[in-house]
Design an enzyme around this catalytic site. Structure first.
Site, short mmCIF file in Angstrom:
data_model
loop_
_atom_site.label_atom_id
_atom_site.label_comp_id
_atom_site.label_asym_id
_atom_site.label_seq_id
_atom_site.Cartn_x
_atom_site.Cartn_y
_atom_site.Cartn_z
N TYR A 26 42.70 39.86 39.21
CA TYR A 26 42.84 40.37 37.90
C TYR A 26 41.87 38.73 37.22
O TYR A 26 41.01 39.10 36.57
CB TYR A 26 44.41 39.45 37.40
CG TYR A 26 44.54 39.22 36.13
CD1 TYR A 26 44.81 40.10 35.30
CD2 TYR A 26 45.08 38.15 35.56
CE1 TYR A 26 44.70 40.29 33.60
CE2 TYR A 26 45.30 37.82 34.41
CZ TYR A 26 45.02 39.00 33.17
OH TYR A 26 45.85 38.60 32.21
N ASP A 28 45.58 52.87 21.90
CA ASP A 28 46.14 52.76 23.13
C ASP A 28 46.62 53.82 24.18
O ASP A 28 46.51 54.24 23.38
CB ASP A 28 48.01 51.61 22.54
CG ASP A 28 48.22 50.86 23.80
OD1 ASP A 28 48.46 49.68 23.53
OD2 ASP A 28 48.79 51.11 24.36
N ASP A 40 42.91 56.00 25.72
CA ASP A 40 41.97 55.56 27.01
C ASP A 40 41.01 55.11 27.45
O ASP A 40 40.50 55.73 27.25
CB ASP A 40 42.39 56.35 28.65
CG ASP A 40 41.97 55.95 30.15
OD1 ASP A 40 41.39 54.72 30.11
OD2 ASP A 40 42.20 56.55 30.71
N LEU A 97 49.60 41.61 22.11
CA LEU A 97 48.47 40.46 21.15
C LEU A 97 48.28 41.53 21.09
O LEU A 97 47.64 41.18 19.31
CB LEU A 97 47.68 39.78 22.25
CG LEU A 97 48.26 38.97 23.99
CD1 LEU A 97 46.99 37.80 23.76
CD2 LEU A 97 48.95 38.12 22.72
N SER A 110 40.81 35.23 30.11
CA SER A 110 42.98 34.80 31.09
C SER A 110 41.96 33.45 31.59
O SER A 110 41.33 33.60 31.68
CB SER A 110 43.35 35.58 31.22
OG SER A 110 44.24 35.32 32.30
N LYS A 155 38.94 39.57 34.89
CA LYS A 155 38.93 38.63 33.61
C LYS A 155 37.69 37.77 33.83
O LYS A 155 36.91 37.09 32.82
CB LYS A 155 40.02 37.58 33.57
CG LYS A 155 41.42 38.19 33.29
CD LYS A 155 40.97 39.12 31.94
CE LYS A 155 42.28 39.78 31.38
NZ LYS A 155 42.15 40.73 30.38
P1 NAI Z 1 50.50 43.78 26.54
O1 NAI Z 1 50.90 44.90 28.15
O2 NAI Z 1 51.82 43.35 26.23
O3 NAI Z 1 49.55 44.79 26.14
C1 NAI Z 1 48.82 45.43 26.63
C2 NAI Z 1 48.10 47.21 26.01
O4 NAI Z 1 47.19 47.77 26.66
C3 NAI Z 1 49.25 47.84 26.54
O5 NAI Z 1 50.14 48.63 25.36
C4 NAI Z 1 49.00 49.39 27.37
O6 NAI Z 1 49.16 50.57 26.70
C5 NAI Z 1 47.43 48.93 27.36
N1 NAI Z 1 46.96 49.47 27.92
C6 NAI Z 1 46.37 49.51 28.95
N2 NAI Z 1 45.76 49.81 29.74
C7 NAI Z 1 45.11 50.98 28.79
C8 NAI Z 1 43.94 51.91 29.35
N3 NAI Z 1 43.45 52.22 30.23
N4 NAI Z 1 43.40 52.32 27.78
C9 NAI Z 1 44.41 52.31 26.28
N5 NAI Z 1 45.03 51.35 26.01
C10 NAI Z 1 45.97 50.36 27.89
O7 NAI Z 1 49.87 42.61 27.14
P2 NAI Z 1 49.32 41.91 26.70
O8 NAI Z 1 50.47 40.99 26.91
O9 NAI Z 1 48.93 41.81 24.74
O10 NAI Z 1 47.72 41.60 26.95
C11 NAI Z 1 47.06 41.82 26.51
C12 NAI Z 1 45.29 41.24 27.21
O11 NAI Z 1 45.68 40.57 27.09
C13 NAI Z 1 45.66 41.50 28.62
O12 NAI Z 1 44.24 42.21 28.81
C14 NAI Z 1 46.17 40.61 29.78
O13 NAI Z 1 45.37 40.92 30.16
C15 NAI Z 1 45.31 39.65 28.31
N6 NAI Z 1 46.25 38.40 28.55
C16 NAI Z 1 47.94 38.55 28.13
C17 NAI Z 1 47.79 36.77 28.73
C18 NAI Z 1 49.65 36.81 28.34
O14 NAI Z 1 51.08 35.89 28.46
N7 NAI Z 1 50.22 38.14 28.19
C19 NAI Z 1 47.66 35.75 29.15
C20 NAI Z 1 46.19 36.64 29.08
C21 NAI Z 1 45.76 37.41 29.34
#
Ligand code: NAI
Length: 254
Positions: free
Chosen positions: A160, A36, A57, A17, A147, A164
């Protein structure tokens, strides 16, 4: 807010996202900086979309403080923060292999809640220093990512969902406080999104997940999240609210 030339920071910008939102806002004329923990993917995404990438981080207090000092020095302003960094492990309280580990619960809260808060407090400070010009009405916009699990969390999502739910809960008090600074705070609660996490699942599992969505019966595209973020920036009357982006799905217990 007219995002042309505005400086916008996106966490979790290497992937999913965050990456889609970075690409969209950069294309719309914003000056995007992505951060990231994943440096190799972050560098790659940054190059693809022509945005600066910085390894960070979001839970690291000192590193986050230095990061915003860098933004101030290099860009002299900040107008947007989109918090997408997050993790989504699942575990039962009474699991087959024993009790839910307390440190796992704390790690999820630390990244998803404290990380979000850590970023936004420094971002608000820098945004509040932005000098409005001409017709400009607002200094900054903060968009956090919750979420649907904040409302209908499934079995195994205690940590989780709690994290959220906290992101949802801080939305209104932040919007109320930062109104004085002409900064808006919004939260998006996505449903099932087609990000790398879910694309890794077999096609039949993805299809089955998609069929659970009333309409449209498919996973959401990251671009649909990005467009909503774009609209939140454009529409100054959106503030202090949580928007579900979920095709009307209400998650079942499991
Ligand atoms: P993703 O895993 O593709 O991207 C998340 C990014 O956050 C990764 O690149 C990771 O390296 C980075 N990250 C994790 N911990 C970190 C830290 N301490 N410092 C800096 N970067 C960090 O996940 P996605 O799917 O793009 O999710 C984005 C957000 O959307 C998350 O908060 C997730 O909980 C939320 N979300 C996602 C859903 C889905 O279906 N994919 C549904 C609902 C919410």
């Amino acid at each position: 807010m007219n995002i042309q030339g505005k400086v916008i920071v996106i966490t979790g910008g290497a992937s999913g996202l965050g990456a889609a939102t970075a690409a969209y806002l950069q294309q719309q004329g914003a000056r995007v900086v992505i951060v990231d923990m994943n440096a190799s993917l972050g560098e790659q995404t940054g190059q693809e979309i022509g945005a600066e990438f910085i390894k960070l981080d979001v839970t690291d207090e000192k590193a986050v403080e230095s990061f915003f000092a860098h933004i101030q020095e290099k860009y002299g302003q900040l107008n947007g923060l989109i918090n997408c960094a997050g993790i989504a492990p699942s575990a039962k309280v009474l699991g087959r292999d024993g009790l839910h580990a307390l440190d796992m619960f704390q790690t999820v809260l630390n990244i998803n809640v404290s990380g979000t808060f850590n970023m936004l407090r420094y971002a608000a400070q820098l945004m509040s220093q932005y000098a409005l010009s001409g017709e400009e009405e607002e200094r900054g916009v903060i968009v956090n990512t919750a979420s649907v699990a904040a409302f209908d969390g499934q079995i195994g999502q205690a940590a989780y969902s709690a994290s959220k739910g906290a992101v949802v809960g801080m939305t209104l008090p932040l919007a109320r406080e930062l109104a004085r600074e002409k900064i808006r705070v919004m939260t998006i609660a996505p449903g099932i999104m087609e990000t790398p996490m879910l694309k890794g699942l077999p096609q039949n599992v993805q299809d089955a997940l998609g069929q659970m969505v009333p309409f449209p019966p498919r996973l959401a595209k990251p671009e649909e999240f990005a467009k909503l973020v774009g609209h939140i920036f454009e529409n100054s009357y959106l503030n202090g609210e949580v928007i579900r982006l979920d095709g009307a799905i209400r998650m079942a217990p499991k």
